[in-house]
Enzyme design. Sequence first.
Site, PDB file in Angstrom:
ATOM      1  N   CYS A  40       0.823  -1.219   0.000  1.00 39.75           N
ATOM      2  CA  CYS A  40       0.000   0.000   0.000  1.00 39.75           C
ATOM      3  C   CYS A  40       0.854   1.265   0.000  1.00 39.75           C
ATOM      4  O   CYS A  40       0.342   2.353  -0.222  1.00 39.75           O
ATOM      5  CB  CYS A  40      -0.937   0.008   1.198  1.00 39.75           C
ATOM      6  N   ASP A  42       2.198   2.645   2.584  1.00 39.36           N
ATOM      7  CA  ASP A  42       2.140   3.351   3.866  1.00 39.36           C
ATOM      8  C   ASP A  42       3.491   3.249   4.571  1.00 39.36           C
ATOM      9  O   ASP A  42       4.233   2.282   4.397  1.00 39.36           O
ATOM     10  CB  ASP A  42       1.021   2.773   4.739  1.00 39.36           C
ATOM     11  N   CYS A  65      -3.093   4.247   6.857  1.00 37.53           N
ATOM     12  CA  CYS A  65      -4.511   4.030   7.119  1.00 37.53           C
ATOM     13  C   CYS A  65      -4.781   4.147   8.618  1.00 37.53           C
ATOM     14  O   CYS A  65      -3.849   4.211   9.424  1.00 37.53           O
ATOM     15  CB  CYS A  65      -4.887   2.632   6.620  1.00 37.53           C
ATOM     16  N   CYS A 109      -1.315  -4.157   8.707  1.00 43.46           N
ATOM     17  CA  CYS A 109      -0.971  -2.756   8.976  1.00 43.46           C
ATOM     18  C   CYS A 109      -0.154  -2.626  10.263  1.00 43.46           C
ATOM     19  O   CYS A 109       0.589  -1.655  10.431  1.00 43.46           O
ATOM     20  CB  CYS A 109      -2.225  -1.905   9.073  1.00 43.46           C
TER      21      CYS A 109
END
Length: 134
Positions: A40, A42, A65, A109
Amino acid sequence: MPSEDLRAYSDIVIDHFQHPRNAGPLDDANAVGEDRNPVCGDHMKLMLHIENGAIAEARFQTRGCPAAIATSSMATVMLTDMRIDEAAKLKRQDFVDAVGGLPKAKIHCSVLAAAALKKALAQYREHTSAGPSA
Ligand code: FES
């Protein structure tokens, strides 16, 4: 940031996402670790000020996120005042548990916080050559 339905998250995640603790740079950091999720994109930067074998201060900068921001924020809370040998034992799941769990699709995450911590401690040891359990 794209809006994301927060209903899948625990109250703790929402609280830390909306009111992140210890966000921002740490000027006198002596241990810094960064990690980026290749899927992603991130990114998390974890900064620690370590004194006498314990983490006196922890701050983070995360672009990501809600799950990434919440676990980053929670990680800094957990790490503050923790001895570095204890911090070295923390795993991704510890951060997931601390925020009251994450939806299955968001478990990855929490890798950012765990990986950034590992790198920060490795950098500190490298610079101080203090050994694995100083
Ligand atoms: Fe990228 Fe959560 S979607 S860290």
